[in-house]
Design an enzyme around this catalytic site. Structure first.
Site, mmCIF file in Angstrom:
data_model
loop_
_atom_site.group_PDB
_atom_site.id
_atom_site.type_symbol
_atom_site.label_atom_id
_atom_site.label_comp_id
_atom_site.label_asym_id
_atom_site.label_seq_id
_atom_site.Cartn_x
_atom_site.Cartn_y
_atom_site.Cartn_z
ATOM 1 N N LYS A 171 54.345 42.703 15.325
ATOM 2 C CA LYS A 171 55.096 43.516 14.366
ATOM 3 C C LYS A 171 54.600 43.230 12.947
ATOM 4 O O LYS A 171 54.792 42.130 12.436
ATOM 5 C CB LYS A 171 56.593 43.205 14.425
ATOM 6 C CG LYS A 171 57.381 44.200 13.563
ATOM 7 C CD LYS A 171 58.765 43.730 13.197
ATOM 8 C CE LYS A 171 58.849 42.986 11.887
ATOM 9 N NZ LYS A 171 58.541 43.770 10.687
ATOM 10 N N GLU A 219 54.869 29.539 10.236
ATOM 11 C CA GLU A 219 54.093 29.293 9.006
ATOM 12 C C GLU A 219 54.927 29.882 7.880
ATOM 13 O O GLU A 219 55.035 31.103 7.769
ATOM 14 C CB GLU A 219 52.714 29.948 9.138
ATOM 15 C CG GLU A 219 51.698 29.364 8.193
ATOM 16 C CD GLU A 219 51.639 30.134 6.897
ATOM 17 O OE1 GLU A 219 52.372 29.734 5.952
ATOM 18 O OE2 GLU A 219 50.879 31.097 6.818
ATOM 19 N N CYS A 256 51.371 32.129 0.365
ATOM 20 C CA CYS A 256 52.257 31.017 0.739
ATOM 21 C C CYS A 256 51.724 29.680 0.231
ATOM 22 O O CYS A 256 52.481 28.776 -0.086
ATOM 23 C CB CYS A 256 52.459 30.979 2.242
ATOM 24 S SG CYS A 256 50.935 31.117 3.155
ATOM 25 N N GLU A 275 60.132 29.121 -4.215
ATOM 26 C CA GLU A 275 58.927 29.936 -4.075
ATOM 27 C C GLU A 275 59.151 31.264 -4.808
ATOM 28 O O GLU A 275 60.044 32.028 -4.436
ATOM 29 C CB GLU A 275 58.672 30.192 -2.579
ATOM 30 C CG GLU A 275 57.350 30.849 -2.296
ATOM 31 C CD GLU A 275 57.092 31.024 -0.806
ATOM 32 O OE1 GLU A 275 58.027 31.391 -0.076
ATOM 33 O OE2 GLU A 275 55.954 30.804 -0.383
HETATM 34 P P1 NDP Z 1 60.487 37.732 5.670
HETATM 35 O O1 NDP Z 1 60.450 36.353 6.168
HETATM 36 O O2 NDP Z 1 61.764 38.475 5.726
HETATM 37 O O3 NDP Z 1 59.415 38.624 6.445
HETATM 38 C C1 NDP Z 1 58.380 38.180 7.286
HETATM 39 C C2 NDP Z 1 58.343 39.020 8.553
HETATM 40 O O4 NDP Z 1 59.501 38.774 9.343
HETATM 41 C C3 NDP Z 1 58.339 40.517 8.301
HETATM 42 O O5 NDP Z 1 57.604 41.164 9.295
HETATM 43 C C4 NDP Z 1 59.817 40.822 8.432
HETATM 44 O O6 NDP Z 1 60.096 42.171 8.628
HETATM 45 C C5 NDP Z 1 60.203 39.972 9.603
HETATM 46 N N1 NDP Z 1 61.622 39.675 9.720
HETATM 47 C C6 NDP Z 1 62.601 39.778 8.772
HETATM 48 N N2 NDP Z 1 63.792 39.392 9.284
HETATM 49 C C7 NDP Z 1 63.565 39.030 10.570
HETATM 50 C C8 NDP Z 1 64.399 38.536 11.622
HETATM 51 N N3 NDP Z 1 65.684 38.319 11.437
HETATM 52 N N4 NDP Z 1 63.837 38.267 12.814
HETATM 53 C C9 NDP Z 1 62.531 38.446 13.014
HETATM 54 N N5 NDP Z 1 61.695 38.924 12.065
HETATM 55 C C10 NDP Z 1 62.196 39.208 10.858
HETATM 56 O O7 NDP Z 1 59.928 37.763 4.226
HETATM 57 P P2 NDP Z 1 60.207 38.893 3.117
HETATM 58 O O8 NDP Z 1 59.210 39.933 3.303
HETATM 59 O O9 NDP Z 1 61.624 39.334 3.118
HETATM 60 O O10 NDP Z 1 59.955 38.074 1.795
HETATM 61 C C11 NDP Z 1 60.984 37.243 1.273
HETATM 62 C C12 NDP Z 1 60.392 36.005 0.689
HETATM 63 O O11 NDP Z 1 59.758 35.255 1.691
HETATM 64 C C13 NDP Z 1 59.307 36.245 -0.340
HETATM 65 O O12 NDP Z 1 59.830 36.476 -1.582
HETATM 66 C C14 NDP Z 1 58.514 34.995 -0.241
HETATM 67 O O13 NDP Z 1 59.086 34.017 -1.069
HETATM 68 C C15 NDP Z 1 58.647 34.597 1.189
HETATM 69 N N6 NDP Z 1 57.463 34.972 1.998
HETATM 70 C C16 NDP Z 1 56.635 33.999 2.402
HETATM 71 C C17 NDP Z 1 55.512 34.320 3.129
HETATM 72 C C18 NDP Z 1 54.567 33.290 3.569
HETATM 73 O O14 NDP Z 1 53.458 33.608 3.977
HETATM 74 N N7 NDP Z 1 54.933 32.047 3.555
HETATM 75 C C19 NDP Z 1 55.181 35.703 3.462
HETATM 76 C C20 NDP Z 1 56.151 36.654 3.037
HETATM 77 C C21 NDP Z 1 57.238 36.275 2.320
HETATM 78 P P3 NDP Z 1 60.298 43.056 7.305
HETATM 79 O O15 NDP Z 1 58.984 43.225 6.725
HETATM 80 O O16 NDP Z 1 60.833 44.309 7.783
HETATM 81 O O17 NDP Z 1 61.269 42.319 6.441
#
Ligand code: NDP
Length: 510
Positions: A214, A288, A322, A419
């Site tokens: 996904k 991660e 990240c 972050e």
């Molecule tokens: P999320 O953790 O929400 O998103 C990562 C992935 O998980 C996306 O595909 C998301 O879908 C999906 N997801 C969201 N909720 C669930 C759930 N309950 N169960 C399973 N999968 C889920 O990150 P965000 O995009 O909301 O970003 C929020 C914050 O997270 C950022 O501001 C940043 O600080 C951090 N972040 C960190 C990352 C890293 O690489 N360490 C990467 C991205 C974000 P969907 O896209 O629809 O939300």
């Protein structure tokens, strides 16, 4: 023979000494340019053909979605395509397709045969690299020079690398009888959509698993284009399935009974929720998650190189990284010259159209992310930090944030702890190496760190003391498929990349 006589290297190229002096004199008479203006250098957008509407890629076919939403370009807010919002029923179809081919052929295929498919995928990614780079920048907002020079080549490199392991698993884990886990559910974020797909799919397939992936809600398009690559490579239908949608789709994948392993990259908050959900089940899990990395600059570092490393560490991909070096720790004795060099360098960063080849800092990925950055930056101001932003004209439409440096930051401030995931750097200082280590480790995260010094012994000493999965020395944000990547503490667990990256996709009959 002398140079004036027309012989030797100068004479052979027709540049006798006398003529050279004339050229120099004429040059020096010309007025020096007052500044550099870059003409627009847009990458051709028409190398990408978008469909109006995309379904889910299940069992090698496009499944018409029950619900859809629009995915946009964050640089212009224009809608790019309608994509599916997968329901639990649609996720179920994808998992069944993955299970079916896992049990009926794919997992029994010799490693050397699986390797051929991975090599093919890698080659096709290379052949279609321009298309992928443009689409990645269009849908995600990152500068084309990054998607072109980093995301796409590294994605292909991952497939090449893991293709090499597919028939050598017995050697990677001697006497442990490695076997595939089964169906892997993979959930990826929006900051490196294609690269995270490659990090997830390449090792899973090399080990003989099948996958349901996904992509993030805001950046599904390169994953959907990847389905074309899967077909072109003639991968057996069902080995790779892609379902698009928001967190609800991710949740349905996590809880599906037919999934044997979850690989997640994203926020610590969602990672913790997934871990709670899977506690006590048989499913394997790797997480991660976030980071708040320290980039530590000692007073013997090469300052100009360090400034480039700082800029690369925090402004690369708009800071949506990240492992971004978001906390700069500077030794007090070089604080003034380093910060003034850094500020000067910031004035040269070009913020704007992601498809312009001159752009250094592109668009913020979504309205939601921009709101989060703005809120945290405001907290930095309110708590008493000093803000610096270079003069910068931002486009009227789209989501943008000026590269920002905060000085006078205390360790307790939110901008030093949380972050931000944007182009915002928090600067702290230290006097001794011990203090640097203590401050660097004063975080709930432990994903990465940087050390800048000319002393090799100090690099090794720091690397031993820093509680981070990756420590870069005199460089930053450098990736290679052969090098494992992952965190400690609230940055997650499990490793991706290298031989270590195979292990989460294998079980062992010992
Ligand atoms: P999320 O953790 O929400 O998103 C990562 C992935 O998980 C996306 O595909 C998301 O879908 C999906 N997801 C969201 N909720 C669930 C759930 N309950 N169960 C399973 N999968 C889920 O990150 P965000 O995009 O909301 O970003 C929020 C914050 O997270 C950022 O501001 C940043 O600080 C951090 N972040 C960190 C990352 C890293 O690489 N360490 C990467 C991205 C974000 P969907 O896209 O629809 O939300």
């Amino acid at each position: 023979m002398s140079r004036q006589e027309g012989g030797g290297p100068w004479g052979n190229h027709g540049f006798p000494h006398v003529q050279l002096t004339e050229v120099e004199r004429r040059k020096s008479a010309a007025p020096a340019p007052a500044g550099w203006d870059y003409a627009p250098a847009p990458e051709a957008r028409d190398v990408v053909t978008l469909r109006e509407r995309y379904g889910h890629f299940v069992g090698g076919e496009w499944l018409e979605p029950q619900e859809t939403y629009a995915t946009i370009s964050p640089a212009s807010e224009e809608p790019l395509a309608e994509v599916g919002q997968a329901t639990p029923q649609e996720v179920d179809l994808a998992v069944r397709a993955a299970r079916d081919v896992f049990e009926n052929g794919w997992s029994a295929l010799p490693g050397s045969e699986r390797a051929k498919y991975l090599f093919r995928i890698a080659r096709i990614l290379q052949e279609r690299s321009r298309e992928f780079a443009v689409l990645e920048s269009l849908n995600g907002g990152k500068p084309i020079k990054e998607s072109r020079d980093v995301d796409v080549p590294l994605s292909a490199a991952h497939f090449f690398y893991y293709a090499g392991w597919a028939d050598k698993l017995e050697y990677a884990f001697p006497n442990r009888k490695p076997r595939p886990v089964g169906v892997a559910g993979q959930i990826i974020p929006w900051n490196f959509p294609l690269l995270m797909l490659a990090w997830k799919i390449a090792p899973a397939l090399a080990c003989g698993n099948t996958v349901v992936l996904k992509p993030a809600e805001t950046t599904p398009l390169t994953a959907l284009l990847f389905c074309d690559v899967v077909r072109q490579a003639e991968l057996p239908p069902g080995v790779v399935n892609i379902v698009t949608g928001d967190g609800r789709t991710g949740g349905a994948l996590v809880t599906h009974e037919g999934v044997d392993k979850i690989a997640f990259t994203g926020s610590t908050e969602v990672g913790k929720a997934i871990q709670r959900e899977l506690a006590g089940t048989r499913k394997k899990l790797t997480l991660e998650l976030g980071g708040k990395a320290a980039n530590v600059i000692f007073d013997d570092a090469a300052l100009d190189q360090a400034v480039e490393g700082i800029v690369n560490g925090i402004y690369f991909n708009q800071g949506h990284v990240c492992c971004a070096g978001s906390r700069l720790l500077v030794q007090e004795s070089i604080y003034e010259p380093l910060i003034s060099k850094l500020k000067r360098r910031l004035t040269t960063l070009r913020v704007g159209d992601p498809l312009d080849k001159n752009t250094d800092v592109g668009a913020i990925n979504s309205r939601m992310q921009l709101d989060k950055i703005e809120e945290l930056v405001q907290s930095g101001r309110d708590e008493g930090a000093e803000i610096y932003q270079p003069p910068c004209r931002l486009p009227e439409k789209g989501y943008w944030f000026v590269p920002t440096v905060f000085t006078n930051v205390a360790q307790s401030y939110r901008i030093a702890q949380e972050e931000i995931f944007g182009p915002v750097l928090s600067v702290l200082t230290f006097r001794t190496p011990d203090e640097a280590v203590e401050k660097a480790n004063n975080t709930m995260y432990g994903l990465s760190a940087g050390v800048w010094t000319e002393k090799g012994s100090r690099i090794l000493w720091m690397a031993e003391k820093l509680r981070a999965g990756v420590v870069w020395a005199n460089t930053y944000n450098r990736f290679d498929p052969s090098s494992p990547f992952g965190g400690y503490r609230e940055s997650g667990f499990g490793r991706e990349g290298g031989r270590h990256g195979l292990e989460p996709y294998l079980r062992f009959d010992e």
